[in-house]
Design a protein around this motif. Structure first.
Motif, PDB file in Angstrom:
ATOM      1  N   THR A  42      52.926   6.268  30.435  1.00 28.07           N
ATOM      2  CA  THR A  42      52.970   4.903  30.465  1.00 28.07           C
ATOM      3  C   THR A  42      52.095   4.384  31.536  1.00 28.07           C
ATOM      4  OG1 THR A  42      55.074   4.856  31.720  1.00 28.07           O
ATOM      5  CG2 THR A  42      55.218   4.938  29.159  1.00 28.07           C
ATOM      6  N   HIS A  43      51.746   2.949  31.244  1.00 25.26           N
ATOM      7  CA  HIS A  43      50.926   2.337  32.019  1.00 25.26           C
ATOM      8  C   HIS A  43      51.588   1.233  32.569  1.00 25.26           C
ATOM      9  CE1 HIS A  43      47.573   0.221  33.296  1.00 25.26           C
ATOM     10  NE2 HIS A  43      47.708  -0.873  32.626  1.00 25.26           N
TER      11      HIS A  43
ATOM     12  N   GLY B  54      36.800  -0.436  38.486  1.00 25.05           N
ATOM     13  CA  GLY B  54      36.813  -1.527  37.699  1.00 25.05           C
ATOM     14  C   GLY B  54      37.154  -0.866  36.295  1.00 25.05           C
ATOM     15  N   VAL B  55      36.165   0.071  36.164  1.00 25.61           N
ATOM     16  CA  VAL B  55      36.299   0.833  34.684  1.00 25.61           C
ATOM     17  C   VAL B  55      37.622   1.546  34.498  1.00 25.61           C
ATOM     18  CG1 VAL B  55      35.117   2.530  33.297  1.00 25.61           C
ATOM     19  CG2 VAL B  55      33.624   0.663  34.373  1.00 25.61           C
ATOM     20  N   ASP B  56      38.025   2.263  35.546  1.00 28.51           N
ATOM     21  CA  ASP B  56      39.209   2.951  35.520  1.00 28.51           C
ATOM     22  C   ASP B  56      40.325   2.062  35.066  1.00 28.51           C
ATOM     23  OD1 ASP B  56      40.963   5.411  35.748  1.00 28.51           O
ATOM     24  OD2 ASP B  56      41.546   4.511  37.853  1.00 28.51           O
ATOM     25  N   ALA B  57      40.559   1.039  35.863  1.00 25.87           N
ATOM     26  CA  ALA B  57      41.571  -0.196  35.685  1.00 25.87           C
ATOM     27  C   ALA B  57      41.421  -0.635  34.080  1.00 25.87           C
ATOM     28  CB  ALA B  57      41.787  -1.152  36.738  1.00 25.87           C
TER      29      ALA B  57
ATOM     30  N   ILE C 264      43.051  -1.294  28.427  1.00 24.05           N
ATOM     31  CA  ILE C 264      42.724  -1.343  26.930  1.00 24.05           C
ATOM     32  C   ILE C 264      43.495  -0.201  26.323  1.00 24.05           C
ATOM     33  CG2 ILE C 264      40.734  -0.669  25.606  1.00 24.05           C
ATOM     34  CD1 ILE C 264      39.090  -2.065  27.730  1.00 24.05           C
ATOM     35  N   ARG C 265      43.456   0.914  26.910  1.00 24.10           N
ATOM     36  CA  ARG C 265      44.328   2.200  26.274  1.00 24.10           C
ATOM     37  C   ARG C 265      45.556   2.104  26.278  1.00 24.10           C
ATOM     38  NH1 ARG C 265      43.662   6.847  28.456  1.00 24.10           N
ATOM     39  NH2 ARG C 265      43.739   7.976  26.448  1.00 24.10           N
TER      40      ARG C 265
ATOM     41  N   ASN D 178      40.921   8.069  31.471  1.00 23.42           N
ATOM     42  CA  ASN D 178      40.708   6.897  31.940  1.00 23.42           C
ATOM     43  C   ASN D 178      39.550   7.330  33.347  1.00 23.42           C
ATOM     44  OD1 ASN D 178      42.295   5.252  30.446  1.00 23.42           O
ATOM     45  ND2 ASN D 178      43.836   5.458  31.685  1.00 23.42           N
ATOM     46  N   SER D 179      39.986   8.458  33.995  1.00 22.76           N
ATOM     47  CA  SER D 179      39.109   8.529  35.207  1.00 22.76           C
ATOM     48  C   SER D 179      37.842   9.189  34.550  1.00 22.76           C
ATOM     49  CB  SER D 179      39.762   9.848  36.011  1.00 22.76           C
ATOM     50  OG  SER D 179      40.935   9.114  36.708  1.00 22.76           O
ATOM     51  N   ALA D 180      37.780   9.820  33.414  1.00 19.10           N
ATOM     52  CA  ALA D 180      36.687  10.507  32.944  1.00 19.10           C
ATOM     53  C   ALA D 180      35.735   9.444  32.450  1.00 19.10           C
ATOM     54  CB  ALA D 180      37.103  11.251  31.579  1.00 19.10           C
ATOM     55  N   ILE D 181      36.230   8.376  31.757  1.00 19.59           N
ATOM     56  CA  ILE D 181      35.435   7.274  31.522  1.00 19.59           C
ATOM     57  C   ILE D 181      34.817   6.594  32.720  1.00 19.59           C
ATOM     58  CG2 ILE D 181      35.640   5.003  30.382  1.00 19.59           C
ATOM     59  CD1 ILE D 181      37.851   6.032  28.679  1.00 19.59           C
ATOM     60  N   ALA D 182      35.498   6.207  33.750  1.00 18.67           N
ATOM     61  CA  ALA D 182      35.195   5.722  34.845  1.00 18.67           C
ATOM     62  C   ALA D 182      34.093   6.419  35.764  1.00 18.67           C
ATOM     63  CB  ALA D 182      36.413   5.348  35.830  1.00 18.67           C
TER      64      ALA D 182
END
Length: 155
Positions: free
Chosen positions: A7-8, A69-72, A77-78, A85-89
């Motif tokens: 969970t986030h 910024g992208v990680d957070a 968003i997800r 998230n780390s892969a995207i960032a």
């Protein structure tokens, strides 16, 4: 951040970005200081760290800020806090590295490299490790689930 349910919990992406940008700038200053110290030029000053190699500081700061910024933002968003998230960032930060070289193949290669590295790091548990806080029995069960048993291989 991460619990057993993936969970986030809400993170302020602006604060995360500012922290990682400053951290990246600090690492960039360290690298720039080494570049200045070991440069083959004669008669330079310590301020060459900013003049000649200031781009290194800005580059590291940008990569750190973009990653955080992208990680957070991806986590918000997800709605999940996981390795994706780390892969995207990591991919976004890798694109910054490729943009510095002004090369699309370098940008794509850096994207894959950083995404893979950061996702693997996050998936393995980061600094704490995936088995942090587990009892001995839970660790043994976790380890057993990672590898196929001899019975599974015979099937």
């Amino acid at each position: 951040m991460v619990d057993g349910n993936n969970t986030h919990e809400e993170r302020d992406w602006k604060l995360e970005t500012a922290k990682y940008t400053l951290g990246g700038a600090g690492i960039g200053m360290l690298v720039s200081a080494f570049q200045t110290a070991y440069a083959p030029s004669k008669g330079g000053s310590a301020l060459d760290m900013f003049g000649k190699y200031g781009g290194t500081i800005a580059f590291m700061a940008a990569m750190g800020g973009v990653f955080a910024g992208v990680d957070a933002a991806a986590a918000q968003i997800r709605g999940k806090e996981d390795y994706k998230n780390s892969a995207i960032a990591g991919c976004a930060a890798g694109l910054i590295a490729g943009a510095r070289k002004r090369s699309i193949p370098a940008a794509l290669g850096s994207c894959v490299f950083f995404a893979t590295g950061m996702a693997t790091y996050e998936y393995s548990g980061g600094f704490e490790g995936a088995m942090h806080g587990m009892t001995r029995e839970q660790r043994d069960e976790y380890r057993a689930g990672l590898f196929a048993s001899a019975a599974d291989l015979k099937k």
